[in-house]
Write a protein that holds these residues in place. Structure first.
Motif, PDB file in Angstrom:
ATOM      1  N   PHE A 141       0.548   1.873  -9.434  1.00  0.00           N
ATOM      2  CA  PHE A 141      -0.862   1.517  -9.336  1.00  0.00           C
ATOM      3  C   PHE A 141      -1.183   0.117  -9.864  1.00  0.00           C
ATOM      4  O   PHE A 141      -2.346  -0.182 -10.136  1.00  0.00           O
ATOM      5  N   ILE A 142      -0.194  -0.745  -9.996  1.00  0.00           N
ATOM      6  CA  ILE A 142      -0.473  -2.130 -10.374  1.00  0.00           C
ATOM      7  C   ILE A 142      -1.288  -2.753  -9.239  1.00  0.00           C
ATOM      8  O   ILE A 142      -0.896  -2.702  -8.072  1.00  0.00           O
ATOM      9  N   ARG A 143      -2.438  -3.322  -9.580  1.00  0.00           N
ATOM     10  CA  ARG A 143      -3.383  -3.813  -8.560  1.00  0.00           C
ATOM     11  C   ARG A 143      -2.830  -4.964  -7.724  1.00  0.00           C
ATOM     12  O   ARG A 143      -2.967  -4.979  -6.512  1.00  0.00           O
ATOM     13  N   ASP A 144      -2.246  -5.937  -8.377  1.00  0.00           N
ATOM     14  CA  ASP A 144      -1.783  -7.132  -7.672  1.00  0.00           C
ATOM     15  C   ASP A 144      -0.475  -6.814  -6.943  1.00  0.00           C
ATOM     16  O   ASP A 144       0.554  -6.554  -7.579  1.00  0.00           O
ATOM     17  N   PRO A 145      -0.486  -6.849  -5.613  1.00  0.00           N
ATOM     18  CA  PRO A 145       0.731  -6.525  -4.864  1.00  0.00           C
ATOM     19  C   PRO A 145       1.907  -7.439  -5.210  1.00  0.00           C
ATOM     20  O   PRO A 145       3.058  -7.019  -5.105  1.00  0.00           O
ATOM     21  N   ALA A 146       1.622  -8.660  -5.650  1.00  0.00           N
ATOM     22  CA  ALA A 146       2.708  -9.570  -6.024  1.00  0.00           C
ATOM     23  C   ALA A 146       3.430  -9.086  -7.286  1.00  0.00           C
ATOM     24  O   ALA A 146       4.597  -9.398  -7.491  1.00  0.00           O
ATOM     25  N   HIS A 147       2.740  -8.337  -8.129  1.00  0.00           N
ATOM     26  CA  HIS A 147       3.330  -7.823  -9.365  1.00  0.00           C
ATOM     27  C   HIS A 147       3.764  -6.355  -9.257  1.00  0.00           C
ATOM     28  O   HIS A 147       4.497  -5.868 -10.099  1.00  0.00           O
ATOM     29  N   ARG A 148       3.285  -5.675  -8.237  1.00  0.00           N
ATOM     30  CA  ARG A 148       3.649  -4.271  -8.026  1.00  0.00           C
ATOM     31  C   ARG A 148       5.090  -4.215  -7.528  1.00  0.00           C
ATOM     32  O   ARG A 148       5.489  -5.011  -6.692  1.00  0.00           O
ATOM     33  N   PRO A 149       5.894  -3.277  -8.034  1.00  0.00           N
ATOM     34  CA  PRO A 149       7.293  -3.200  -7.587  1.00  0.00           C
ATOM     35  C   PRO A 149       7.390  -2.819  -6.109  1.00  0.00           C
ATOM     36  O   PRO A 149       6.540  -2.103  -5.574  1.00  0.00           O
ATOM     37  N   HIS A 150       8.427  -3.326  -5.474  1.00  0.00           N
ATOM     38  CA  HIS A 150       8.724  -2.940  -4.093  1.00  0.00           C
ATOM     39  C   HIS A 150       9.417  -1.584  -4.114  1.00  0.00           C
ATOM     40  O   HIS A 150       9.906  -1.125  -5.150  1.00  0.00           O
ATOM     41  N   ALA A 151       9.490  -0.949  -2.967  1.00  0.00           N
ATOM     42  CA  ALA A 151      10.098   0.384  -2.869  1.00  0.00           C
ATOM     43  C   ALA A 151      11.533   0.371  -3.381  1.00  0.00           C
ATOM     44  O   ALA A 151      11.950   1.279  -4.110  1.00  0.00           O
ATOM     45  N   HIS A 152      12.304  -0.653  -3.040  1.00  0.00           N
ATOM     46  CA  HIS A 152      13.706  -0.685  -3.480  1.00  0.00           C
ATOM     47  C   HIS A 152      13.811  -0.840  -4.995  1.00  0.00           C
ATOM     48  O   HIS A 152      14.773  -0.383  -5.604  1.00  0.00           O
ATOM     49  N   ARG A 201       4.682   9.055 -16.309  1.00  0.00           N
ATOM     50  CA  ARG A 201       3.499   8.225 -16.571  1.00  0.00           C
ATOM     51  C   ARG A 201       3.790   6.761 -16.262  1.00  0.00           C
ATOM     52  O   ARG A 201       3.023   6.087 -15.590  1.00  0.00           O
ATOM     53  N   SER A 202       4.919   6.274 -16.738  1.00  0.00           N
ATOM     54  CA  SER A 202       5.310   4.888 -16.483  1.00  0.00           C
ATOM     55  C   SER A 202       5.494   4.631 -14.990  1.00  0.00           C
ATOM     56  O   SER A 202       5.051   3.608 -14.459  1.00  0.00           O
ATOM     57  N   PHE A 203       6.137   5.565 -14.296  1.00  0.00           N
ATOM     58  CA  PHE A 203       6.358   5.437 -12.858  1.00  0.00           C
ATOM     59  C   PHE A 203       5.029   5.335 -12.110  1.00  0.00           C
ATOM     60  O   PHE A 203       4.833   4.443 -11.269  1.00  0.00           O
ATOM     61  N   ILE A 204       4.102   6.231 -12.429  1.00  0.00           N
ATOM     62  CA  ILE A 204       2.802   6.235 -11.754  1.00  0.00           C
ATOM     63  C   ILE A 204       2.048   4.941 -12.029  1.00  0.00           C
ATOM     64  O   ILE A 204       1.487   4.331 -11.108  1.00  0.00           O
ATOM     65  N   LEU A 205       2.037   4.500 -13.269  1.00  0.00           N
ATOM     66  CA  LEU A 205       1.319   3.260 -13.600  1.00  0.00           C
ATOM     67  C   LEU A 205       1.937   2.051 -12.909  1.00  0.00           C
ATOM     68  O   LEU A 205       1.219   1.134 -12.508  1.00  0.00           O
ATOM     69  N   ARG A 206       3.245   2.043 -12.742  1.00  0.00           N
ATOM     70  CA  ARG A 206       3.886   0.942 -12.003  1.00  0.00           C
ATOM     71  C   ARG A 206       3.420   0.929 -10.549  1.00  0.00           C
ATOM     72  O   ARG A 206       3.223  -0.121  -9.957  1.00  0.00           O
ATOM     73  N   SER A 248       0.818  -1.200   0.000  1.00  0.00           N
ATOM     74  CA  SER A 248       0.000   0.000   0.000  1.00  0.00           C
ATOM     75  C   SER A 248       0.858   1.258   0.000  1.00  0.00           C
ATOM     76  O   SER A 248       0.416   2.299  -0.451  1.00  0.00           O
ATOM     77  N   ASP A 249       2.107   1.170   0.495  1.00  0.00           N
ATOM     78  CA  ASP A 249       2.974   2.354   0.489  1.00  0.00           C
ATOM     79  C   ASP A 249       3.335   2.763  -0.933  1.00  0.00           C
ATOM     80  O   ASP A 249       3.343   3.946  -1.265  1.00  0.00           O
ATOM     81  N   VAL A 250       3.625   1.770  -1.791  1.00  0.00           N
ATOM     82  CA  VAL A 250       3.960   2.065  -3.181  1.00  0.00           C
ATOM     83  C   VAL A 250       2.742   2.653  -3.892  1.00  0.00           C
ATOM     84  O   VAL A 250       2.857   3.592  -4.677  1.00  0.00           O
ATOM     85  N   TRP A 251       1.572   2.116  -3.597  1.00  0.00           N
ATOM     86  CA  TRP A 251       0.319   2.635  -4.157  1.00  0.00           C
ATOM     87  C   TRP A 251       0.190   4.117  -3.786  1.00  0.00           C
ATOM     88  O   TRP A 251      -0.143   4.953  -4.620  1.00  0.00           O
ATOM     89  N   SER A 252       0.466   4.444  -2.542  1.00  0.00           N
ATOM     90  CA  SER A 252       0.365   5.828  -2.070  1.00  0.00           C
ATOM     91  C   SER A 252       1.380   6.735  -2.753  1.00  0.00           C
ATOM     92  O   SER A 252       1.082   7.893  -3.048  1.00  0.00           O
ATOM     93  N   VAL A 253       2.575   6.222  -3.006  1.00  0.00           N
ATOM     94  CA  VAL A 253       3.591   7.011  -3.705  1.00  0.00           C
ATOM     95  C   VAL A 253       3.084   7.399  -5.090  1.00  0.00           C
ATOM     96  O   VAL A 253       3.244   8.533  -5.535  1.00  0.00           O
ATOM     97  N   GLY A 254       2.438   6.458  -5.784  1.00  0.00           N
ATOM     98  CA  GLY A 254       1.861   6.755  -7.092  1.00  0.00           C
ATOM     99  C   GLY A 254       0.805   7.839  -7.004  1.00  0.00           C
ATOM    100  O   GLY A 254       0.749   8.744  -7.842  1.00  0.00           O
ATOM    101  N   GLY A 255      -0.027   7.769  -5.970  1.00  0.00           N
ATOM    102  CA  GLY A 255      -1.066   8.778  -5.784  1.00  0.00           C
ATOM    103  C   GLY A 255      -0.485  10.146  -5.492  1.00  0.00           C
ATOM    104  O   GLY A 255      -0.942  11.160  -6.025  1.00  0.00           O
ATOM    105  N   VAL A 256       0.546  10.182  -4.659  1.00  0.00           N
ATOM    106  CA  VAL A 256       1.190  11.456  -4.328  1.00  0.00           C
ATOM    107  C   VAL A 256       1.881  12.038  -5.566  1.00  0.00           C
ATOM    108  O   VAL A 256       1.786  13.233  -5.841  1.00  0.00           O
ATOM    109  N   ALA A 257       2.571  11.190  -6.331  1.00  0.00           N
ATOM    110  CA  ALA A 257       3.250  11.662  -7.546  1.00  0.00           C
ATOM    111  C   ALA A 257       2.242  12.243  -8.538  1.00  0.00           C
ATOM    112  O   ALA A 257       2.476  13.310  -9.124  1.00  0.00           O
TER     113      ALA A 257
END
Length: 136
Positions: free
Chosen positions: A61-72, A54-59, A1-10
């Motif tokens: 907001f990937i729905r599946d946490p298993a496929h969403r990139p980690h912060a690192h 655009r690419s950063f934000i879409l990454r 959810s932290d990565v999701w929030s980063v996309g929203g803030v960006a």
């Protein structure tokens, strides 16, 4: 959810709109229901975002946490590392070439001869661009 929030803030920092604002949903409950029902990321096509952002934000907001990139992993994203896409680099080269054509040696030598006098307003901007963008 932290990565999701980063996309929203960006997205909000770049557009001044929170995610899904463009849908004009009536209230927060309608927004929550929409997010729960759809697999889509926020609609961002109508915003004038750079391809890297655009690419950063879409990454993010990937729905599946298993496929969403980690912060690192996001820390190595071209948007954050400053790696320039080839397409953007070509535009920069073209711009520098055009600036080089506009700042002719004659106009530059006139500026150097009159270094104590203030340059004409139009030449002042070229002088700044010259020092900022064109390597010596």
């Amino acid at each position: 959810s932290d990565v999701w929030s980063v996309g929203g803030v960006a997205l909000q920092m770049a557009t001044t709109h929170p995610p899904w604002k463009i849908l004009n949903l009536r209230n927060p409950m309608a927004l929550f229901c929409h997010i729960a029902k759809t697999e889509d990321s926020p609609p961002i096509d109508s915003y004038n975002l750079s391809p890297m952002l655009r690419s950063f934000i879409l990454r993010c907001f990937i729905r599946d946490p298993a496929h969403r990139p980690h912060a690192h992993e996001l820390l190595r994203d071209p948007f954050l590392t400053g790696q320039v896409l080839v397409e953007t680099h070509d535009i920069l080269d073209d711009t520098l070439t055009r600036i080089g054509r506009v700042t002719t040696p004659a106009s530059t030598s006139r500026l150097r001869q009159n270094s104590f006098a203030s340059p004409p307003r139009s030449m002042a901007s070229f002088q700044q661009v010259d020092h900022t963008l064109i390597p010596s």
